[in-house]
Scaffold this motif. Structure first.
Motif, PDB file in Angstrom:
ATOM      1  N   SER A  52       3.624  -7.724   3.506  1.00  0.00           N
ATOM      2  CA  SER A  52       3.942  -7.737   2.070  1.00  0.00           C
ATOM      3  C   SER A  52       5.109  -8.647   1.714  1.00  0.00           C
ATOM      4  CB  SER A  52       4.171  -6.308   1.571  1.00  0.00           C
ATOM      5  OG  SER A  52       2.960  -5.588   1.730  1.00  0.00           O
ATOM      6  N   ASP A  98       9.735   3.153   7.036  1.00  0.00           N
ATOM      7  CA  ASP A  98       9.264   1.905   7.646  1.00  0.00           C
ATOM      8  C   ASP A  98      10.084   1.661   8.914  1.00  0.00           C
ATOM      9  OD1 ASP A  98       7.441  -0.670   6.516  1.00  0.00           O
ATOM     10  OD2 ASP A  98       8.789  -1.071   8.200  1.00  0.00           O
ATOM     11  N   ASN A 144      -1.527  -0.573   8.070  1.00  0.00           N
ATOM     12  CA  ASN A 144      -2.506  -1.667   7.981  1.00  0.00           C
ATOM     13  C   ASN A 144      -2.554  -2.545   9.240  1.00  0.00           C
ATOM     14  OD1 ASN A 144      -4.562  -2.914   6.636  1.00  0.00           O
ATOM     15  ND2 ASN A 144      -3.425  -3.258   4.793  1.00  0.00           N
ATOM     16  N   THR A 162       0.841  -1.210   0.000  1.00  0.00           N
ATOM     17  CA  THR A 162       0.000   0.000   0.000  1.00  0.00           C
ATOM     18  C   THR A 162       0.874   1.257   0.000  1.00  0.00           C
ATOM     19  OG1 THR A 162      -1.677  -1.195   1.268  1.00  0.00           O
ATOM     20  CG2 THR A 162      -1.870   1.199   1.224  1.00  0.00           C
TER      21      THR A 162
HETATM   22  C1  LIG Z   1       0.673 -15.254   6.456  1.00  0.00           C
HETATM   23  C2  LIG Z   1      -0.067 -14.316   5.534  1.00  0.00           C
HETATM   24  C3  LIG Z   1      -0.513 -14.785   4.286  1.00  0.00           C
HETATM   25  C4  LIG Z   1      -1.201 -13.931   3.432  1.00  0.00           C
HETATM   26  N1  LIG Z   1      -1.523 -14.392   2.186  1.00  0.00           N
HETATM   27  C5  LIG Z   1      -2.184 -13.591   1.311  1.00  0.00           C
HETATM   28  C6  LIG Z   1      -2.471 -14.037   0.000  1.00  0.00           C
HETATM   29  O1  LIG Z   1      -2.064 -15.126  -0.411  1.00  0.00           O
HETATM   30  N2  LIG Z   1      -3.191 -13.213  -0.817  1.00  0.00           N
HETATM   31  C7  LIG Z   1      -3.613 -11.982  -0.403  1.00  0.00           C
HETATM   32  O2  LIG Z   1      -4.298 -11.293  -1.172  1.00  0.00           O
HETATM   33  N3  LIG Z   1      -3.284 -11.502   0.819  1.00  0.00           N
HETATM   34  C8  LIG Z   1      -2.562 -12.254   1.676  1.00  0.00           C
HETATM   35  N4  LIG Z   1      -2.188 -11.775   2.898  1.00  0.00           N
HETATM   36  C9  LIG Z   1      -2.485 -10.361   3.217  1.00  0.00           C
HETATM   37  C10 LIG Z   1      -1.562  -9.400   2.438  1.00  0.00           C
HETATM   38  O3  LIG Z   1      -0.223  -9.802   2.591  1.00  0.00           O
HETATM   39  C11 LIG Z   1      -1.765  -7.967   2.970  1.00  0.00           C
HETATM   40  O4  LIG Z   1      -3.119  -7.599   2.765  1.00  0.00           O
HETATM   41  C12 LIG Z   1      -0.887  -6.926   2.281  1.00  0.00           C
HETATM   42  O5  LIG Z   1       0.446  -7.327   2.179  1.00  0.00           O
HETATM   43  C13 LIG Z   1      -0.989  -5.611   3.070  1.00  0.00           C
HETATM   44  O6  LIG Z   1       0.008  -4.727   2.611  1.00  0.00           O
HETATM   45  P1  LIG Z   1       0.166  -3.327   3.333  1.00  0.00           P
HETATM   46  O7  LIG Z   1       1.195  -2.583   2.589  1.00  0.00           O
HETATM   47  O8  LIG Z   1      -1.161  -2.654   3.437  1.00  0.00           O
HETATM   48  O9  LIG Z   1       0.630  -3.644   4.808  1.00  0.00           O
HETATM   49  P2  LIG Z   1       2.044  -4.363   5.372  1.00  0.00           P
HETATM   50  O10 LIG Z   1       2.687  -5.042   4.208  1.00  0.00           O
HETATM   51  O11 LIG Z   1       1.635  -5.142   6.504  1.00  0.00           O
HETATM   52  O12 LIG Z   1       2.921  -3.112   5.722  1.00  0.00           O
HETATM   53  C14 LIG Z   1       2.752  -2.344   6.889  1.00  0.00           C
HETATM   54  C15 LIG Z   1       4.114  -1.763   7.248  1.00  0.00           C
HETATM   55  O13 LIG Z   1       3.933  -0.736   8.230  1.00  0.00           O
HETATM   56  C16 LIG Z   1       5.116  -0.681   8.997  1.00  0.00           C
HETATM   57  N5  LIG Z   1       4.839   0.029  10.257  1.00  0.00           N
HETATM   58  C17 LIG Z   1       3.892  -0.263  11.183  1.00  0.00           C
HETATM   59  N6  LIG Z   1       3.937   0.630  12.190  1.00  0.00           N
HETATM   60  C18 LIG Z   1       4.921   1.512  11.912  1.00  0.00           C
HETATM   61  C19 LIG Z   1       5.436   2.659  12.579  1.00  0.00           C
HETATM   62  N7  LIG Z   1       4.955   3.079  13.758  1.00  0.00           N
HETATM   63  N8  LIG Z   1       6.467   3.335  11.990  1.00  0.00           N
HETATM   64  C20 LIG Z   1       6.982   2.934  10.794  1.00  0.00           C
HETATM   65  N9  LIG Z   1       6.514   1.846  10.123  1.00  0.00           N
HETATM   66  C21 LIG Z   1       5.491   1.144  10.672  1.00  0.00           C
HETATM   67  C22 LIG Z   1       5.481  -2.140   9.200  1.00  0.00           C
HETATM   68  O14 LIG Z   1       6.860  -2.281   9.525  1.00  0.00           O
HETATM   69  C23 LIG Z   1       5.084  -2.767   7.873  1.00  0.00           C
HETATM   70  O15 LIG Z   1       6.208  -2.971   7.020  1.00  0.00           O
HETATM   71  C24 LIG Z   1      -1.489 -12.586   3.803  1.00  0.00           C
HETATM   72  C25 LIG Z   1      -1.032 -12.116   5.037  1.00  0.00           C
HETATM   73  C26 LIG Z   1      -0.322 -12.965   5.895  1.00  0.00           C
HETATM   74  C27 LIG Z   1       0.175 -12.449   7.205  1.00  0.00           C
END
Ligand SMILES: Cc1cc2nc3c(=O)[nH]c(=O)nc-3n(C[C@H](O)[C@H](O)[C@H](O)COP(=O)(O)OP(=O)(O)OC[C@H]3O[C@@H](n4cnc5c(N)ncnc54)[C@H](O)[C@@H]3O)c2cc1C
Length: 443
Positions: A79, A70, A250, A50
């Motif tokens: 991710s 991050d 997230n 995201t």
């Molecule tokens: C085991 C597992 C399997 C999955 N399999 C699937 C799948 O097969 N298909 C699918 O569609 N979805 C799947 N998902 C869900 C999918 O991975 C997530 O929906 C997606 O990656 C979310 O991305 P994001 O960028 O929103 O959040 P994230 O990738 O979770 O990124 C959030 C980031 O915020 C950072 N952060 C948090 N707080 C702070 C702070 N205070 N200061 C600085 N940085 C901070 C963290 O370090 C993290 O890197 C799975 C999830 C898991 C856990």
């Protein structure tokens, strides 16, 4: 393990989780900046799909000065830990559910939005020299018991209005694709595919750097204040001020990050095991096609796929609290579920797995995500409910548009804030009760 409902922020400087992806992928992440700038137009917090997509759009299409921070290594959250199922949709509502709620025109527009997310993912795939190690074979949604068949068939009838290529496999056709006593029929979605999530993160990070985004690792946001109409963020790498902040944390969003976000999602652990490479006899016995993704109809779903080197990845729910996440009993639960799904792998299921890891997905009270502004000059996208690999690619773009004051399509994702959980401090208790109920009623 970091727990968003317990800790104020993730501890910083952590490398990617020890996962199959981390151990088997040669990645080419760009070098992050050594220092945090003091000032910028926009800070994006969270360098997962995201945040990376939002930062990329803001820098490339809107020529904004963007700093992406991050707490840990880029993509440290979900991710780089997910199962790599690229599927249509997000949240827990099907197109049939949307049609019932909002009518056919809105359901069609939501379907189109999902296709736009796929198109964006395809563009990222083309930008990656290893093509994300894609495995194209579609996705099977399998009725795990006989009683689940009628509802699954009804949902296909509605789905085919939007997705004519989706088709029904009866019990014996399903058994030819996946030989398990827990399959009574299935929907086959031909356009879904498997990918390597770590390659996707690295490819996005390189695109961000080329677009001029400043990438900063090891900078956990610990404290947030308003200062002369600007946001001042105190991080573990120093202070930065910005006119606008995009929150892309997230499932890893701590309760303390910003008051406007408190109690709006439930962070839930999803866990994965990966076995050793299966022998050719074992592969034959489970019948699973090399490129197909499988998920079942349980409320607390199990999902599995064969990886390019013949290992079986098997995922499902994990512990409730972060401090329990690494306890061996959760890997054992998944192994038992694997043995129940494939009795021919009983012996394998008695041996320790090669990989086990977990991550925090973010569940919205009403089962679908929102992209919105929770407070003045703050923007966020959260609540994918474990289904974000495809959708987050578009969500990042929509988030950038919102941040720049553009009007988003009139779809439920963009029209209201995330609903607050009633009695947020009891979220975990509610989750525990729900798990007990699901187990007892075999949902
Ligand atoms: C085991 C597992 C399997 C999955 N399999 C699937 C799948 O097969 N298909 C699918 O569609 N979805 C799947 N998902 C869900 C999918 O991975 C997530 O929906 C997606 O990656 C979310 O991305 P994001 O960028 O929103 O959040 P994230 O990738 O979770 O990124 C959030 C980031 O915020 C950072 N952060 C948090 N707080 C702070 C702070 N205070 N200061 C600085 N940085 C901070 C963290 O370090 C993290 O890197 C799975 C999830 C898991 C856990």
């Amino acid at each position: 393990m970091y727990d968003p409902l317990v800790h104020d922020f993730p501890s910083s400087q952590q490398p990617h989780a020890r996962s199959y992806w981390q151990a088997h992928t040669a990645t080419n992440f760009p070098n992050a900046a050594t220092a945090l700038p003091e000032r910028t137009d926009i800070v994006v917090i969270g360098a997962g799909y995201t945040g990376l997509n939002a930062a990329l759009e803001l820098a490339k299409h809107y020529q904004q000065n963007v700093v992406l921070v991050d707490a840990n290594q880029l993509g440290w959250g979900c991710s780089t830990r997910n199962a790599g199922f690229a599927m249509p949709g997000t949240g827990r509502l099907s197109l049939a559910d949307w049609q019932k709620r909002c009518g056919a025109a809105t359901a069609q527009a939501i379907y189109n939005e999902y296709q736009a997310a796929f198109a964006r993912l395809e563009a990222h795939l083309q930008a990656c020299p290893q093509q994300l190690e894609v495995q194209r074979g579609g996705y099977l949604k399998v009725a795990h018991r006989l009683q689940a068949v009628p509802a699954l068939q009804r949902s296909l009838e509605q789905l085919q209005q939007f997705e004519p290529d989706a088709r029904w496999l009866d019990s014996s056709q399903t058994q030819q694709r996946v030989n398990t006593p827990q399959a009574y029929g299935a929907i086959h979605y031909p356009n879904s595919f498997g990918l390597n999530p770590l390659l996707l993160t690295a490819s996005l990070a390189r695109q961000c750097q080329q677009a001029g985004v400043t990438l900063v690792e090891g900078a956990a946001v610990m404290h947030w204040e308003r200062h002369e109409q600007r946001h001042r963020l105190h991080t573990s790498k120093g202070k930065i001020t910005a006119a606008k902040v995009v929150v892309a944390t997230n499932g890893y969003t701590s309760n303390q990050l910003h008051p406007s976000l408190q109690g709006r999602t439930l962070p839930v652990l999803s866990s994965v095991i990966v076995t050793r490479p299966l022998t050719s006899d074992e592969r034959r016995s489970i019948g699973l096609q090399g490129n197909e993704l499988v998920m079942d109809t349980r409320v607390l779903k199990y999902y599995y796929r064969l990886l390019p080197d013949g290992r079986l990845l098997f995922g499902g729910r994990g512990a409730i609290r972060g401090k329990d996440a690494q306890h061996p009993r959760y890997a054992r639960h998944l192994l038992e579920a694997l043995a129940g799904t494939f009795p021919s792998l009983q012996a394998l299921a008695k041996t320790p797995v090669d990989y086990y890891w977990s991550g925090w997905i973010s569940v919205a009270l009403d089962n679908y995500p929102r992209i919105y502004s929770p407070a003045d000059s703050i923007y966020t996208s959260m609540g994918y409910c474990g289904s974000g690999v495809t959708f987050s690619q578009l969500a990042g773009q929509r988030l950038a548009q919102l941040t720049m004051g553009e009007k988003l399509p009139e779809l439920p994702f963009y029209q209201s804030p995330l609903a607050k959980f009633p009695l947020p401090s009891l979220r975990r208790l509610g989750q525990w009760g729900f798990y007990q109920l699901a187990r007892w009623r075999r949902l």
